[in-house]
Enzyme design. Structure first.
Site, PDB file in Angstrom:
ATOM      1  N   ASP A 143      -2.194  -0.601   3.962  1.00 24.84           N
ATOM      2  CA  ASP A 143      -2.317  -2.018   3.616  1.00 24.84           C
ATOM      3  C   ASP A 143      -2.910  -2.227   2.218  1.00 24.84           C
ATOM      4  O   ASP A 143      -2.468  -3.095   1.479  1.00 24.84           O
ATOM      5  CB  ASP A 143      -3.205  -2.704   4.668  1.00 24.84           C
ATOM      6  N   ARG A 186      14.505 -19.594   9.430  1.00 19.44           N
ATOM      7  CA  ARG A 186      15.226 -19.897  10.664  1.00 19.44           C
ATOM      8  C   ARG A 186      14.693 -21.129  11.384  1.00 19.44           C
ATOM      9  O   ARG A 186      15.304 -21.592  12.335  1.00 19.44           O
ATOM     10  CB  ARG A 186      15.176 -18.670  11.567  1.00 19.44           C
ATOM     11  N   LYS A 197       5.164  -7.097  -0.411  1.00 23.42           N
ATOM     12  CA  LYS A 197       4.749  -5.912   0.319  1.00 23.42           C
ATOM     13  C   LYS A 197       4.661  -6.234   1.812  1.00 23.42           C
ATOM     14  O   LYS A 197       4.590  -7.418   2.129  1.00 23.42           O
ATOM     15  CB  LYS A 197       3.440  -5.378  -0.243  1.00 23.42           C
ATOM     16  N   GLU A 249     -13.974  -5.994   2.098  1.00 21.98           N
ATOM     17  CA  GLU A 249     -13.734  -7.365   2.558  1.00 21.98           C
ATOM     18  C   GLU A 249     -14.715  -7.653   3.671  1.00 21.98           C
ATOM     19  O   GLU A 249     -14.955  -6.788   4.526  1.00 21.98           O
ATOM     20  CB  GLU A 249     -12.320  -7.495   3.115  1.00 21.98           C
ATOM     21  N   LYS A 271      -4.052 -10.257 -10.887  1.00 20.99           N
ATOM     22  CA  LYS A 271      -5.447 -10.671 -11.095  1.00 20.99           C
ATOM     23  C   LYS A 271      -5.824 -10.422 -12.548  1.00 20.99           C
ATOM     24  O   LYS A 271      -5.610  -9.327 -13.079  1.00 20.99           O
ATOM     25  CB  LYS A 271      -6.389  -9.906 -10.153  1.00 20.99           C
ATOM     26  N   LYS A 276     -12.339  -3.339   5.872  1.00 25.16           N
ATOM     27  CA  LYS A 276     -12.580  -4.699   6.387  1.00 25.16           C
ATOM     28  C   LYS A 276     -13.967  -4.699   7.027  1.00 25.16           C
ATOM     29  O   LYS A 276     -14.506  -3.656   7.383  1.00 25.16           O
ATOM     30  CB  LYS A 276     -11.540  -5.041   7.455  1.00 25.16           C
ATOM     31  N   HIS A 296      -2.375  -1.810  -3.694  1.00 30.16           N
ATOM     32  CA  HIS A 296      -3.307  -2.396  -4.657  1.00 30.16           C
ATOM     33  C   HIS A 296      -4.221  -1.364  -5.325  1.00 30.16           C
ATOM     34  O   HIS A 296      -4.409  -1.366  -6.528  1.00 30.16           O
ATOM     35  CB  HIS A 296      -4.193  -3.442  -3.968  1.00 30.16           C
ATOM     36  N   ASP A 318       2.865  -7.012  -6.339  1.00 30.46           N
ATOM     37  CA  ASP A 318       1.594  -6.477  -5.866  1.00 30.46           C
ATOM     38  C   ASP A 318       0.572  -7.451  -6.424  1.00 30.46           C
ATOM     39  O   ASP A 318       0.313  -7.457  -7.634  1.00 30.46           O
ATOM     40  CB  ASP A 318       1.359  -5.067  -6.429  1.00 30.46           C
ATOM     41  N   HIS A 319       0.020  -8.308  -5.583  1.00 31.69           N
ATOM     42  CA  HIS A 319      -0.737  -9.427  -6.140  1.00 31.69           C
ATOM     43  C   HIS A 319      -1.989  -8.995  -6.903  1.00 31.69           C
ATOM     44  O   HIS A 319      -2.493  -9.731  -7.727  1.00 31.69           O
ATOM     45  CB  HIS A 319      -1.035 -10.498  -5.074  1.00 31.69           C
TER      46      HIS A 319
END
Ligand code: BG6
Length: 509
Positions: free
Chosen positions: A242, A47, A155, A223, A189, A348, A247, A184-185
């Site tokens: 998440d 947009r 996702k 992470e 991998k 995290k 994953h 799903d990244h």
């Protein structure tokens, strides 16, 4: 090698972060590796009021996500690529008619001879999926009579089992399941795919890959970063939605699945589905209480710098009850895995960024070196997904000298030793697969739903019970009671940044 046919990639959400950060760099790498077809264009749609030139500047020439090295060393490649990059403004009206978009696609298709083959990449919030797929359908842009059409969906894929089912129904109303690629990244991998190869291309692991030899399985995804600028999204999501539902359950499926008949996409996905359906659903409060831990990071000082607590992050509710740490113990109800506990955690603001799968083997059933200290040193197979990617086997060796003192030794393999190979980034690999129509590494509707079926009761329990939300200081391995889940087994393996460094040591980065 599979053929990549001439095609056009249409990215919805082209002015968003993912396009500049992941998609365009991945496509550029594909261009650099010679993987793009002769006739290929990218049309960004969103947009924002941008021109082709502004789009090119934002995602290429002025992008902070492309290394200078790439920009300087590949000037010709970059300028050729820029000339194949276009932008279409969708207008601010939610119900925007896609007539003008169709016209633009037709023009580009004719000029650049992309053979009516289109990928539509939905890099937009789920709330926009219905509208976009409906609008595309209304313009016959799902029709494959003159060239193939594919839809890649980012996702989060749903928010619960019910919303995921709704989303699947909606998408399948306008596109066939075979046209839908749910990304799903983690499946892109290299090391995640290597799980399949480790298991099914070697005869030394698979015979041991069951309840007879495996004591328990541990998966850690940590992470070091916090929620950064994504507080608004994350606060409505949390660690379980998440990372775990998508994953991590995909990784679990690859660890527990039965050998597929072949490496064909449907065979692998059928086995993954069976695997996900065999996860024992936890529904009673007592089991949920004993098998789940949730927590939130609180402010602390790391390397002399004050780090914000989760509730102080931008766009996060001051009284938020969203977890940034989730640890789940569960069982797999099938012949292979009966009674083997699985421990999976994600969080995290941990001490380091690491993802690994640890297979803990049982001690030998008759121990002749009982007094040697071997008991506490079980065999482990560690599959390191990131960083310092590789595989490590821990096994006992005799300490030279009198008697039979046993010490643990490491046998390791590092991906970095394969210097001659360029390891594709996850998005690069997945985009190339979709361009070639290979859905092996994409999640099917039923897989996604099976994963939600397992996660839903945990979310319900956390929402509707007095399940505690623990706190942990940013930069430590979770709340104080994190090890409570692993009753009788001691503690989590808290991995270091380097694969072969023993637990106990870790890098705070
Ligand atoms: C994303 C999550 O899917 O994966 C993020 O939404 C998370 O919250 C990210 O940070 C982790 O991906 P990776 O590849 O850096 O481990």
């Amino acid at each position: 090698m599979k053929k990549t046919e001439n095609q056009m990639l249409v990215i919805f959400g082209a002015s968003g972060d993912l396009t500049a950060r992941k998609l365009i760099p991945a496509i550029l790498n594909l261009a650099q590796g010679g993987h793009l077809p002769n006739n290929f264009v990218v049309l960004g749609a969103s947009r924002s009021e941008w021109t082709d030139e502004q789009f090119r500047k934002s995602v290429i020439t002025e992008s902070r996500h492309l290394g200078d090295e790439l920009k300087n060393n590949h000037k010709k490649l970059i300028s050729d690529f820029c000339n194949r990059l276009f932008y279409h403004e969708l207008g601010s009206d939610q119900d925007a008619d896609y007539g003008p978009l169709k016209k633009r696609i037709d023009e580009l298709n004719k000029t650049y001879k992309t053979d009516n083959n289109y990928i539509f990449y939905l890099s937009v919030p789920p709330s926009a999926h219905e509208l976009i797929s409906k609008n595309l359908h209304e313009q016959n842009l799902d029709d494959e009579s003159d060239g193939w059409k594919r839809l890649i969906v980012e996702k989060p894929f749903g928010y619960s089992l019910e919303t995921a089912k709704n989303l699947n129904n909606i998408l399948q109303q306008y596109f066939k399941e075979s046209q839908i690629f749910r990304i799903d990244h983690y499946l892109g991998k290299e090391t995640v795919q290597n799980l399949l190869v480790t298991r099914f291309a070697n005869s030394i692991f698979e015979p041991l890959w069951n309840r007879n030899y495996i004591h328990h399985v541990e998966i850690t995804n940590a992470e070091s970063g916090g929620v950064e600028k994504r507080g608004g999204y994350y606060d409505k999501s949390g660690a379980l939605r998440d990372m775990f539902q998508s994953h991590l359950l995909q990784i679990v499926a690859l660890v527990i699945m039965e050998p597929p008949l072949s490496a064909d996409a449907e065979e692998i996905r059928n086995e993954k589905l069976k695997a996900l359906k065999s996860l024992r659903l936890m529904t009673d409060p007592e089991t949920l209480h004993k098998s789940t831990i949730r927590a939130q990071y609180v402010s602390s000082v790391i390397d002399g710098k004050k780090v914000k607590g989760y509730r102080e992050e931008e766009d996060v509710d001051l009284n938020s009850m969203t977890e940034t740490y989730a640890a789940i113990k569960f069982y797999v109800d099938n012949w292979r895995w009966a009674d083997v506990p699985f421990y999976v955690r994600t969080a995290k603001r941990m001490p380091t960024k690491v993802t690994e799968v640890v297979i803990h083997f049982k001690t030998p059933h008759h121990q002749i070196f009982k007094d040697s200290g071997m008991n506490s040193k079980d065999n482990k197979l560690i599959i390191r997904i990131q960083p310092d990617e590789g595989v490590l086997i821990k096994f006992g060796v005799k300490v030279p000298g009198q008697g039979f003192k046993v010490e643990r030794a490491n046998l390791d393999f590092y991906y970095s030793s394969l210097v001659e190979n360029h390891v594709m980034e996850a998005y690069e690999r997945l985009l190339l697969d979709a361009m070639q129509g290979d859905a092996t590494l994409y999640a099917r509707a039923d897989e996604v739903e099976a994963a939600w079926a397992f996660v839903d009761p945990i979310l319900e329990y956390w929402k509707n019970s007095d399940a505690k939300m623990y706190g942990y200081s940013a930069g430590v391995w979770g709340p104080k009671n994190a090890d409570d889940l692993i009753e009788g087994l001691g503690m989590w393996r808290n991995p270091s940044e380097n694969l072969a460094d023993d637990p106990g040591f870790c890098v705070i980065c």
